[in-house]
Scaffold this active site. Structure first.
Site, PDB file in Angstrom:
ATOM      1  N   SER A 526      41.996  40.835  27.678  1.00 29.25           N
ATOM      2  CA  SER A 526      42.507  39.911  28.692  1.00 29.25           C
ATOM      3  C   SER A 526      42.698  38.495  28.179  1.00 29.25           C
ATOM      4  CB  SER A 526      41.552  39.881  29.896  1.00 29.25           C
ATOM      5  OG  SER A 526      40.265  39.478  29.494  1.00 29.25           O
ATOM      6  N   ASP A 635      34.787  47.756  33.250  1.00 28.86           N
ATOM      7  CA  ASP A 635      34.865  47.522  31.804  1.00 28.86           C
ATOM      8  C   ASP A 635      33.508  47.077  31.267  1.00 28.86           C
ATOM      9  OD1 ASP A 635      36.107  47.503  29.356  1.00 28.86           O
ATOM     10  OD2 ASP A 635      36.918  45.493  29.562  1.00 28.86           O
TER      11      ASP A 635
END
Length: 708
Positions: A526, A635
């Protein structure tokens, strides 16, 4: 032989003499006081402790000559006080003492013999005072029956096993570091509901549970009139009105307290035995400015990086050391009765309650005239939501400012008073007055405005014209909106929603703070994390990837973190949304992420590994069961588990989190999320995604911690 007998006799004599004095030396550090015994303020060794040494009872001093008969946690670093007998009347540092009198009463006397406090027991049946492991100081009869106990008279703290009833009340301290009785209370109302109330000299206002909702919407019931609540040893709180919660570190073996704090919030604190410090493991209000009256009369509570109080234009703080005293006017209040007044606008601000009248379907000018023509009016609130809503105020109490509040407050001040509007949402330190205000001047003619005073008319006209153009050419309008604001309107709404909790930083601020993004701490799917310094504080700045790929993750992460609070979850300080730049500002953790300590040479010890595993499990359990929303991280991996100075874990990176109502069915994920190796089989098998995917990832992390 004769000499040997003499020596033995001398040894025996000295031993018996020492043995006879030994109980006297211990009598003041044991957990009993017999009738006739006393504790003196002048003898530092005069105190009694609970059998397990968790609590101490004795004289507690503040300043140079003020002492209280108090109970405190023995092993906390600051000797945290949980009960005081004389909270509003301290005694002298010389000559004061607490005594178990012959008539059975426990009495606290000052240096001149004046009785400052005493128990309500005058029966001669009192045999002794005893201090229990629960922190309860009791007076017992000859058969062990309790005739009086401190648990019946709590001050600001509820200890586990203390039964909170209709006859008890927790009352906050006046200020931090003080024992004096304050204005905020926890009590059972006459409707059998457990409540928080602000009971100041100006007003009494209930602020928890949410007064805007009914009892049942707040999840309470008023049918059970027993009115009893208790915090148990596991960290579970149960109340007869069906209110209940669990501390985030729920379990046995942890010392906890429930305290009515000086800022009006009710919090559970858990003690770290190794450091002696407290951690907040539950609190009633996530937004501290929802506490009514926290900033005092006329003042406004603003939540920037932390809640702060400020004065409106035309006012100044009454006492800089005590915001409970609020703000005082810089002018004579009698001048407001004349028509030589003006109205100073403070956007996104309101004062809760004290409405003289509420009118709908009116213009701003008509609302202003209502206030102008009523000598009782101190100001008015006006909001335009389809139609105009006007609230004329008789008092300026319970001030609150939030960027997403859809109205302005207009405060009446004399026309000759210099006023300025504080930049309450962006100033680094909140003070009274810093920039120019938008002012509407009252006069006999409602049309007597200059061009500056009707600026709002042009703003509304511009917004209407812009909306029409956008409807005509929607694609061009979208492009223009994107270029002008950088994000769609829905995301901007989200930013406004969380701005009351986090600070919004500019790109230039973060670029300077990170030395042009020089020192990289780590990177993932990300974005990249950089080390930075903001306001002399180390921070971690996550620079996200391209907006078209990470916009959803960005909004999800900041929204999620804004709703949760836990000692094992990383804290976010702010965010940046400027053109294509998307960044998050986190607290900086000295020992970085877990992967640095299980895949490298500086491997954690077994005790540290266990602490990291336990803390991570607590954080995930909180996400899955305790917070207001059901959160799936999606995650869980070592890179997303950060370690502080003491190697306590904090879960980070909620950009892949899934939010849904706990009772709702939840929606399906539209695409696979997570990191290979840590992803549960449900992803590949297209099975429903539940919190078990986090448990799977956590299991993989445990295996890696064990095997390295």
């Amino acid at each position: 032989m004769r000499t040997l007998l003499i020596l033995e006799s001398l040894y025996l004599f000295f031993f018996l003499t020492l043995l006879s004095t030994f109980p006297i030396a211990l009598s003041r550090s044991h957990f009993d006081l017999e009738r006739g015994d006393s504790i003196s303020v002048e003898k530092k060794s005069d105190f009694i402790t609970s059998p397990d040494n968790t609590f101490t009872c004795g004289f507690y001093g503040l300043g140079t000559n003020a002492y209280w008969l108090a109970i405190w946690f023995t092993n906390s670093r600051d000797k945290t006080v949980v009960w005081t007998a004389n909270r509003d009347r301290p005694v002298n540092s010389k000559g004061s003492k607490a005594t178990i009198r012959r008539d059975g009463a426990m009495v606290l006397t000052d240096v001149d013999g004046t009785v400052i406090w005493q128990t309500n027991t005058t029966t001669t049946d009192v045999a002794k005072a005893q201090f229990l492991n629960t922190g309860n100081l009791v007076l017992k009869g000859p058969k062990g029956e309790i005739l009086w106990q401190s648990f019946d008279f709590p001050t600001d703290t509820l200890l586990p096993s203390l039964k909170f009833t209709k006859n008890t009340r927790l009352r906050s301290a006046m200020r931090k570091g003080s024992f004096e009785s304050g204005y905020f209370n926890l009590y059972f109302g006459s409707d059998n509901v457990l409540r928080l109330i602000s009971d100041s000299p100006d007003t009494s206002t209930t602020y928890w549970p949410n007064p805007d909702f009914t009892i049942y919407v707040n999840g309470r019931t008023n049918y059970n009139s027993s009115r009893i609540a208790v915090l148990d040893d596991m960290g579970r709180f149960l109340s007869s009105d069906q209110f209940r919660f669990n501390a985030s570190d729920m379990g046995y073996g942890i010392k906890r307290r429930l305290t009515m704090d000086h800022d009006g919030n009710l919090r559970v604190y858990s003690l770290n035995n190794s450091t002696g410090l407290w951690a907040i493991t539950w609190q009633a209000l996530q937004q501290p400015c929802n506490v009514k009256g926290v900033c005092g009369k006329n003042a406004i509570c603003v939540y920037a990086q932390e809640p702060k109080c400020t004065c409106p234009p035309g006012f100044e703080v009454s006492d800089p050391n005590d915001w409970n005293s609020g703000c005082k006017a810089k002018f004579d209040q009698l001048l407001l009765n004349s028509r030589r007044v003006k109205f100073v606008e403070i956007p996104h601000t309101d004062y809760y309650g004290f409405d003289l009248n509420t009118t709908t379907g009116v213009t701003l000018e008509a609302c202003r005239d209502m206030c102008l023509n009523d000598f009782r009016c101190q100001g008015f609130s006006y909001r335009l939501l389809g139609q105009g809503f006007c609230f004329v105020k008789s008092a300026l109490l319970n001030g609150y400012a939030s960027p997403d509040f859809p109205a302005s407050i207009y405060i009446k001040v004399p026309v000759n008073v210099e006023t300025s509007k504080p930049d309450i949402f962006h100033a680094s330190s909140l003070t009274c007055g810093s920039s120019e205000a938008d002012i509407i001047v009252g006069s006999p003619s409602m049309y007597d405005f200059n061009s500056r005073r009707v600026r709002w008319v042009y703003i509304y006209s511009f917004v209407a014209a812009f909306g029409a153009v956008e409807l005509m050419v929607i694609s061009l309008g979208w492009w223009f909106l994107f270029r002008k604001h950088g994000v769609p309107a829905s995301v901007e709404a989200g930013y406004r929603m969380i701005s009351s909790q986090f600070r919004r930083y500019s790109y230039s601020e973060l670029k300077k703070a990170t030395n042009n993004f020089k020192e990289e701490l780590g990177r993932g799917g990300s974005g990249i994390v950089y080390r930075g310094i903001l306001s002399n504080r180390l921070v971690a700045v996550k620079r996200l990837g391209d907006i078209f790929q990470t916009q959803d993750e960005y909004f999800a992460e900041i929204s999620t973190i804004g709703k949760i609070n836990h000692m094992n979850l990383v804290r976010i300080w702010g965010f940046c949304s400027e053109k294509r730049h998307r960044m998050l500002v986190y607290e900086y953790l000295d020992n970085l992420s877990l992967d640095k300590h299980i895949f490298g040479s500086n491997f954690l010890e077994w005790k540290q590994r266990y602490a990291v595993a336990l803390g991570t499990a607590k954080g995930l359990a909180y996400l899955h069961h305790e917070c207001l929303e059901w959160v799936i991280h999606c995650d869980v991996k070592p890179e997303n588990i950060l370690l502080d100075t003491e190697f306590q874990p904090k879960i980070a990176d909620f950009g892949l989190a899934k939010l849904s109502q706990r009772e709702g069915p939840g929606s399906e994920f539209t695409r696979i999320r997570g990191t290979k190796g840590y992803m549960a089989p449900e992803w590949a098998l297209n099975h429903p995604i539940t919190a078990k995917v986090d448990v799977y990832g956590f299991g993989v992390v445990i295996l890696e911690m064990v095997r390295g």
